[in-house]
Write an enzyme that holds these catalytic residues in place. Structure first.
Site, PDB file in Angstrom:
ATOM      1  N   GLU A  55     -24.650  35.313  11.569  1.00 32.37           N
ATOM      2  CA  GLU A  55     -24.418  35.966  12.860  1.00 32.37           C
ATOM      3  C   GLU A  55     -25.481  35.569  13.877  1.00 32.37           C
ATOM      4  O   GLU A  55     -25.188  35.388  15.063  1.00 32.37           O
ATOM      5  CB  GLU A  55     -24.366  37.478  12.650  1.00 32.37           C
ATOM      6  CG  GLU A  55     -23.078  37.912  11.936  1.00 32.37           C
ATOM      7  CD  GLU A  55     -23.145  39.301  11.331  1.00 32.37           C
ATOM      8  OE1 GLU A  55     -22.186  40.068  11.510  1.00 32.37           O
ATOM      9  OE2 GLU A  55     -24.148  39.609  10.668  1.00 32.37           O
ATOM     10  N   GLU A  67     -19.967  39.486   3.321  1.00 29.25           N
ATOM     11  CA  GLU A  67     -20.072  40.940   3.226  1.00 29.25           C
ATOM     12  C   GLU A  67     -18.957  41.576   2.414  1.00 29.25           C
ATOM     13  O   GLU A  67     -19.164  42.606   1.761  1.00 29.25           O
ATOM     14  CB  GLU A  67     -20.085  41.552   4.638  1.00 29.25           C
ATOM     15  CG  GLU A  67     -21.402  41.398   5.361  1.00 29.25           C
ATOM     16  CD  GLU A  67     -21.509  40.086   6.108  1.00 29.25           C
ATOM     17  OE1 GLU A  67     -22.467  39.910   6.871  1.00 29.25           O
ATOM     18  OE2 GLU A  67     -20.616  39.220   5.931  1.00 29.25           O
TER      19      GLU A  67
END
Length: 921
Positions: free
Chosen positions: A90, A110
């Site tokens: 990210e 995730e």
């Protein structure tokens, strides 16, 4: 690994404050060290959170930092020098231009933790991919988020989340070059990237169209797999965050992402469970990646690929330099179930677990070669990988297939630049392939290549030799002995090399001595007889029939003992756990010892080769003479090995001196733990500590009580102490386990793995981590002791052999051990080649061989010092049947190879091979 916790985001915010007030023109972001750009969030911080608001506060800090980077008024370049996963990915996507190393990985894993990305991943990834590739980019981005798999540099560039791959230099060097060109006005790349991100940020605020995923077959498959893995609510949250960002604009998407992320992290049935499972290595399988063509292609598709030149015909002639290298290839592999993600473990043929798969042909790195395989070795490593026995190696990598096969014979098709410049191997050369890969650049490779991240290709790695085109390291390639035909030249390296190392490195045998070999008529037992007798040892082999005795004698055994003889057969069992049965067990072995002595003039064994499993190991150790040494590998029937100790004692200093210990290395001492030690003082333990300190060791002491720990700290200049009393009080997982448990049989791998994990969780991990904290150094970050001083009268050998240093770790005893049972988990000793020194005997784990040993063995074979086993050539289509025969132990004596491309038997050279191919054409 550069974990990004709340404090890290506060520090990044401070750095940005400073940079915004500085006169800079370009900002470069990269990771410290060479392992990671940023590996992601601090999972312990998540586990400690109980309120979603705590987690959302961290997410808001991360979003604020990443938004500031994305809005920075000068170009921001990320140099991705390793793993960029989760929060690291990210961060990278928030920059304006990304240069990525050719060996790095990026991704949003995730979902594997039963949470969703929380720092902008659900917004930037699909937006960037859609801008780059339209509707297809959107779908590929959603697949990447939903399957949680790592992306290669090539996939990242194709998806649109990275800009270029630094293939001929480091990413940082290339990033500086891009920056310099921008500053000097020679290149507008960064200016354009910065301006384009500004336009995109403005555009992303508005709603945008996105494809309907309800009719998407790939997303539907991922949904079914998520249901199987109990991740359906997580996938629904992921989809909601992505769709909100497109329907209402990216800021609304970020807000719902933070909310859903925080709720999932603190949900006992989602993040709490998923994060802990991930930390324990027990996560449910992830969905497979989409593949075109499919890995499990049907026969019609494979035929079409061959017709179009995308796949080379099965068994077809291949002339290096002239025949084009195809894009894809056929391989015998274990694959994952597209519906569940689970590996299809089972029996190779009976259960259809081994499949002919379609996989890409890889390109060699600078120190590698691409080979067209002519044959590949068949061995038990294949069977263990296919069946998942005793553990699934499929789960140790990120591929959707696991190609088995360890070694073989091939033609060199392409050479990496470094290997080509070395000049030892040329295009078109015929080479036999050694099955071990290692890190040749590691400093430890100078000691022994097997110490340098050694892995068995096709077992511990997914890229085995049962494929048409194999990428191999230059160190794996050797000229085959000229006195072997082509079938035999690719049949023996793994098995005979294992014995070569066991005899001449681990045991370091001497001519004229007594050697005992289990299972001496077939397989590696037969190889041991052949090679040892050729070096002048007096070999006695254990057999089960007169026919096997005849074969062993033909191989060179001077004598045999019959394990089925009266009085011996009933004694062939592992040492029982019950102390009341130990004396009877020892007495029951006397007929075997007597039979052995009758053949050897009253002598017991100076050396022993053990490989047949629990019962044989226990009795083989009993056969050792004073001063005897046993080497073992591949305990194929049960992984808990046990023995009854022998008499004799030595001083602690003398025993340490028998090891490979060097001043400055570390020693762990068990203190106060054997029965009979009471109070603060442990005389033998004190002597061991003193001997270790006299030899300039860094010493950690494991004591039974806090009082003992205090005494040791007061009296000795040790690095530190670990009190089991304190460990029990402070660690909920720790439990004193007096011996290795009786493990389930390996044909139930799940039960076996669970039993081993339970023992490791209770003993090995708590003690090992505590000792590691005392002994860690930059060169030994886990703090593994090089030597462990063990104690007679306690059975913690299983823990000690797990804790001590891999490949160089040694365990020593000084006290008399007679009459007590000792046991350990076999793979930790044989695969990591740890050594156990006792006052009158030694047990050494041995495994495979190193590159120099292969070279030496090949020279011995070429000189005719010993021969190779009979070679059985199996047609390509019958590979599963050959593995099934091995699984059922119905294969014939000798070595098996799978025939990839030999057109006829008896070929003795490359020239004859090419002539035969031309005749067929």
């Amino acid at each position: 690994m550069n974990a990004l916790d709340g404090d890290a985001y506060d520090e990044l915010a401070d750095v940005l404050d400073d940079l915004e007030s500085s006169a800079i023109d370009v900002l470069l972001v990269t990771g410290a060290g060479n392992r990671a750009f940023a590996a992601g969030a601090d999972l312990d911080e998540f586990l400690a959170a109980t309120d979603p608001a705590e987690v959302e506060a961290i997410a808001e800090r991360a979003h604020a930092v990443y938004d500031r980077i994305e809005a920075f008024d000068v170009p921001v370049v990320s140099a991705v020098n390793g793993a960029a996963l989760g929060g690291g990915n990210e961060l990278q996507m928030a920059t304006h231009y990304t240069v990525i190393d050719s060996t790095a990985t990026v991704g949003q894993p995730e979902i594997n933790l039963k949470i969703i990305p929380g720092y902008g991943g659900t917004q930037r990834l699909p937006r960037l991919a859609t801008d780059a590739n339209g509707e297809d980019g959107f779908r590929q981005a959603v697949y990447a988020l939903a399957n949680g798999r790592d992306l290669t540099p090539e996939e990242a560039v194709d998806l649109g989340i990275a800009d270029e791959i630094a293939s001929d230099r480091t990413c940082l060097s290339r990033a500086f070059e891009v920056a310099r060109d921008y500053l000097e006005g020679d290149d507008e790349t960064l200016a354009n990237a910065h301006a384009e991100r500004e336009r995109r940020r403005a555009r992303w605020q508005d709603p945008a169209a996105y494809p309907n995923l309800d009719d998407d077959p790939e997303f539907d498959r991922i949904s079914r797999q998520s249901e199987h893995a109990d991740r359906t609510p997580v996938l629904a949250a992921l989809r909601e965050a992505v769709e909100t960002g497109f329907e209402e604009g990216v800021e609304a998407g970020k807000a719902i992402e933070r909310e859903l992320f925080s709720e999932l992290v603190t949900d006992p049935d989602a993040g709490e469970e998923g994060i802990q499972a991930f930390k324990d290595g027990e996560s449910a399988p992830l969905p497979l990646k989409p593949h075109d063509p499919p890995v499990r292609a049907d026969e019609e598709t494979k035929a079409e690929l061959i017709e179009r030149g995308k796949v080379h015909p099965r068994g077809g002639a291949f002339y290096p330099g002239a025949t084009p290298v195809p894009e894809y290839q056929l391989a015998w592999a274990l694959t994952g179930d597209p519906e569940t993600g689970e590996p299809d473990h089972g029996e190779p043929a009976a259960d259809g677990a081994e499949r002919e798969a379609v996989i890409p042909v890889e390109e060699p790195e600078p120190d590698e070669a691409l080979l067209y395989m002519l044959t590949s070795e068949v061995n038990f490593n294949d069977v263990w990988a296919i069946t998942g026995t005793p553990v699934s190696t499929y789960e140790t990598h990120d591929r959707d297939w696991h190609v088995t096969g360890s070694g073989g014979l091939g033609l060199v098709v392409e050479l990496g630049e470094a290997l080509k410049n070395e000049g030892r191997i040329g295009e078109g050369d015929l080479v036999n392939v050694y099955a071990g890969k290692f890190d040749a650049l590691s400093p430890r490779a100078g000691r022994d290549p097997m110490y340098a991240n050694f892995r068995i290709q096709g077992y511990e790695t997914p890229d085995g030799s049962h494929q048409q085109f194999l990428v191999a390291q230059g160190t794996q390639l050797f000229d085959p002995p000229e006195n072997l035909d082509l079938a035999a030249a690719g049949s023996y390296v793994l098995t005979m090399g294992t014995i070569y190392r066991a005899l001449f490195t681990a045991l370091d045998v001497e001519a004229g001595t007594e050697l005992f070999v289990e299972g001496a008529s077939t397989g590696t037992g037969r190889d041991a007889v052949v090679m040892a007798s050729a070096r002048g040892l007096n070999v006695t082999g254990m057999v089960s029939t007169e026919e096997r005795a005849r074969r062993a004698r033909e191989a060179g055994a001077a004598h045999t003992v019959d394990r089925t003889a009266e009085g011996v057969a009933d004694a062939m069992e592992k040492v029982p756990n019950d102390p009341d049965e130990w004396a009877d067990w020892v007495e029951a072995g006397e007929p075997l010892l007597e039979q052995y002595r009758e053949n050897t003039g009253g002598h017991l064994a100076d050396y022993a080769i053990s490989h047949a499993g629990q019962a044989a190991f226990s009795r083989t150790y009993q056969l050792l003479a004073e001063g005897g040494r046993l080497a073992f590998y591949g305990a194929s029937t049960g992984h808990e090995l046990a023995f009854i100790g022998k008499g004799g004692s030595r001083s602690p200093g003398e025993m340490i001196d028998r090891t490979q210990f060097r001043p400055g290395q570390s020693i762990m001492v068990w203190y106060g733990t054997p029965e009979g030690v009471d109070g603060r003082r442990d005389e033998v333990g004190e002597a061991a500590i003193g001997a270790a300190l006299d030899r300039q060791a860094r010493v950690a002491v494991v004591t039974a009580t806090d009082d003992q720990a205090d005494y040791v700290s007061e009296e000795f200049d040790v690095e530190g102490t670990v009190s089991l009393e304190t460990l029990e009080a402070e660690n909920d997982r720790f439990e004193w386990v007096p011996a290795m448990p009786a493990l389930p049989w390996p044909d139930d791998p799940d039960a076996l793995a669970a039993a081993v994990d339970d023992y490791m969780d209770k003993m090995f991990k708590p003690v090992g981590i505590a000792v590691g904290d005392v002994l860690e150094t930059p060169n030994n970050p886990r703090g593994n002791p090089h030597v462990i001083f063990e104690r007679a009268g306690q059975n913690t050998l299983g823990t000690s052999t797990m804790i001590c240093y891999p490949y160089q770790g040694e365990v020593v005893y000084a006290e008399a051990m007679a009459g007590s049972r000792y046991s350990f988990y076999a793979p930790q000793v044989w695969m990591r080649q740890r050594r156990i020194y006792m006052p009158t005997t030694e047990i050494f784990g041995t495994h495979m061989k190193n590159t120099y040993e292969v070279l030496s063995m090949n020279e011995d074979i070429e000189r005719g010092i010993y021969d190779v086993p009979r070679t059985h050539v199996t047609p390509w289509a019958d590979a599963p049947s050959a593995h099934q025969d091995m699984w059922e132990n119905t294969h014939e004596d000798g070595s098996y190879v799978i025939n990839h491309a030999l057109p006829e038997s008896g070929l003795e050279s490359k020239a004859e091979l090419f002539d035969a191919w031309q005749s067929d054409e």
